[in-house]
Design a protein around this motif. Sequence first.
Motif, PDB file in Angstrom:
ATOM      1  N   LEU A 206       0.791  -1.231   0.000  1.00 56.73           N
ATOM      2  CA  LEU A 206       0.000   0.000   0.000  1.00 56.73           C
ATOM      3  C   LEU A 206       0.827   1.286   0.000  1.00 56.73           C
ATOM      4  O   LEU A 206       0.392   2.283  -0.593  1.00 56.73           O
ATOM      5  N   PRO A 207       2.015   1.339   0.631  1.00 61.04           N
ATOM      6  CA  PRO A 207       2.798   2.574   0.551  1.00 61.04           C
ATOM      7  C   PRO A 207       3.226   2.953  -0.867  1.00 61.04           C
ATOM      8  O   PRO A 207       3.604   4.104  -1.120  1.00 61.04           O
TER       9      PRO A 207
ATOM     10  N   TRP B 193     -18.301   6.641   7.506  1.00 61.10           N
ATOM     11  CA  TRP B 193     -16.867   6.417   7.683  1.00 61.10           C
ATOM     12  C   TRP B 193     -16.100   7.731   7.603  1.00 61.10           C
ATOM     13  O   TRP B 193     -16.388   8.586   6.759  1.00 61.10           O
ATOM     14  N   ASN B 194     -15.101   7.840   8.443  1.00 58.83           N
ATOM     15  CA  ASN B 194     -14.252   9.033   8.455  1.00 58.83           C
ATOM     16  C   ASN B 194     -13.083   8.839   7.495  1.00 58.83           C
ATOM     17  O   ASN B 194     -11.914   8.844   7.877  1.00 58.83           O
ATOM     18  N   HIS B 195     -13.431   8.635   6.225  1.00 63.02           N
ATOM     19  CA  HIS B 195     -12.410   8.445   5.195  1.00 63.02           C
ATOM     20  C   HIS B 195     -13.025   8.846   3.857  1.00 63.02           C
ATOM     21  O   HIS B 195     -14.202   8.568   3.614  1.00 63.02           O
ATOM     22  N   GLU B 196     -12.242   9.467   3.013  1.00 69.29           N
ATOM     23  CA  GLU B 196     -12.725   9.866   1.689  1.00 69.29           C
ATOM     24  C   GLU B 196     -12.800   8.632   0.801  1.00 69.29           C
ATOM     25  O   GLU B 196     -11.773   8.072   0.404  1.00 69.29           O
ATOM     26  N   ILE B 197     -14.012   8.182   0.514  1.00 69.61           N
ATOM     27  CA  ILE B 197     -14.199   6.972  -0.281  1.00 69.61           C
ATOM     28  C   ILE B 197     -15.227   7.217  -1.373  1.00 69.61           C
ATOM     29  O   ILE B 197     -15.997   8.170  -1.320  1.00 69.61           O
ATOM     30  N   ARG B 198     -15.222   6.312  -2.343  1.00 69.72           N
ATOM     31  CA  ARG B 198     -16.223   6.345  -3.410  1.00 69.72           C
ATOM     32  C   ARG B 198     -16.977   5.021  -3.404  1.00 69.72           C
ATOM     33  O   ARG B 198     -16.362   3.952  -3.456  1.00 69.72           O
ATOM     34  N   LEU B 199     -18.296   5.090  -3.317  1.00 66.99           N
ATOM     35  CA  LEU B 199     -19.138   3.906  -3.478  1.00 66.99           C
ATOM     36  C   LEU B 199     -19.388   3.718  -4.963  1.00 66.99           C
ATOM     37  O   LEU B 199     -19.824   4.644  -5.646  1.00 66.99           O
ATOM     38  N   GLN B 200     -19.112   2.521  -5.461  1.00 64.87           N
ATOM     39  CA  GLN B 200     -19.189   2.327  -6.909  1.00 64.87           C
ATOM     40  C   GLN B 200     -19.748   0.951  -7.241  1.00 64.87           C
ATOM     41  O   GLN B 200     -19.175  -0.067  -6.837  1.00 64.87           O
ATOM     42  N   LEU B 201     -20.861   0.924  -7.966  1.00 65.37           N
ATOM     43  CA  LEU B 201     -21.393  -0.329  -8.486  1.00 65.37           C
ATOM     44  C   LEU B 201     -20.672  -0.677  -9.777  1.00 65.37           C
ATOM     45  O   LEU B 201     -20.192   0.200 -10.490  1.00 65.37           O
TER      46      LEU B 201
ATOM     47  N   HIS C 296      -3.561   1.804   7.483  1.00 65.90           N
ATOM     48  CA  HIS C 296      -2.679   2.098   6.347  1.00 65.90           C
ATOM     49  C   HIS C 296      -3.115   3.396   5.666  1.00 65.90           C
ATOM     50  O   HIS C 296      -4.105   3.396   4.928  1.00 65.90           O
ATOM     51  N   PRO C 297      -2.392   4.485   5.872  1.00 63.28           N
ATOM     52  CA  PRO C 297      -2.691   5.693   5.086  1.00 63.28           C
ATOM     53  C   PRO C 297      -2.535   5.382   3.602  1.00 63.28           C
ATOM     54  O   PRO C 297      -1.533   4.787   3.185  1.00 63.28           O
ATOM     55  N   ILE C 298      -3.534   5.764   2.811  1.00 68.76           N
ATOM     56  CA  ILE C 298      -3.537   5.447   1.380  1.00 68.76           C
ATOM     57  C   ILE C 298      -3.593   6.748   0.597  1.00 68.76           C
ATOM     58  O   ILE C 298      -4.517   7.544   0.766  1.00 68.76           O
ATOM     59  N   ALA C 299      -2.610   6.961  -0.271  1.00 69.33           N
ATOM     60  CA  ALA C 299      -2.523   8.215  -1.016  1.00 69.33           C
ATOM     61  C   ALA C 299      -3.522   8.291  -2.159  1.00 69.33           C
ATOM     62  O   ALA C 299      -3.919   9.381  -2.571  1.00 69.33           O
TER      63      ALA C 299
END
Length: 204
Positions: free
Chosen positions: A132-133, A187-195, A161-164
Amino acid sequence: MRVSEIFVSFQGEGREQGKRCTFLRLAGCNLTCRWCDTPDTQDAAGGRERSADAILDEIRSLGVRRICITGGEPLLQADELLPLLRVLAGEGYKVDIETNGTVPFGPVLPWAAVCMDIKCPSSGEESDTSLLPLIRPVDTVKFVVADQQDLDYAAKILREHPIAGEVIISPVHGADYHAIAEEIIGWNHEIRLQLQLHKQIGMR
């Protein structure tokens, strides 16, 4: 290179979802995921042997400047793939590589963006999170989730794991999309929900 198929379709997932794309699908995989879209590509002896020049000629003839290299696990053929990537990048193609997160992908990063599919428990397999790094802002990390156990696992990985790059939560086709959306919206994370678009429209 062992090639399963080369074709044009709409990109079904990732940053480029919904855009026309040429897919170079390579044969051979080191995993047998429960949710595999293309189990016929798992055999390394499958497909047919093709030269880099023949592959390039077909890609050029299709006329689409966006390329997705997938499998199988395409990085199992990284030594043969690298010269092809250099040519494609040199000719201005936008290249993405889909990988199951078990093979180091550092060598391809100068020439392509990576989508690392982190295997969740329901898949029956496991990815190497020590990779992941290597993920950059132009890359993507994807979790294919079927249930609460998968969501808990994805949340744990994101905490540890911080993810860039961009993070995508992709429900298994036919899963309870609403329940998954309800879970991750807080969730306290920038995410995208994607079908998975290709499954929604019935295309490969």
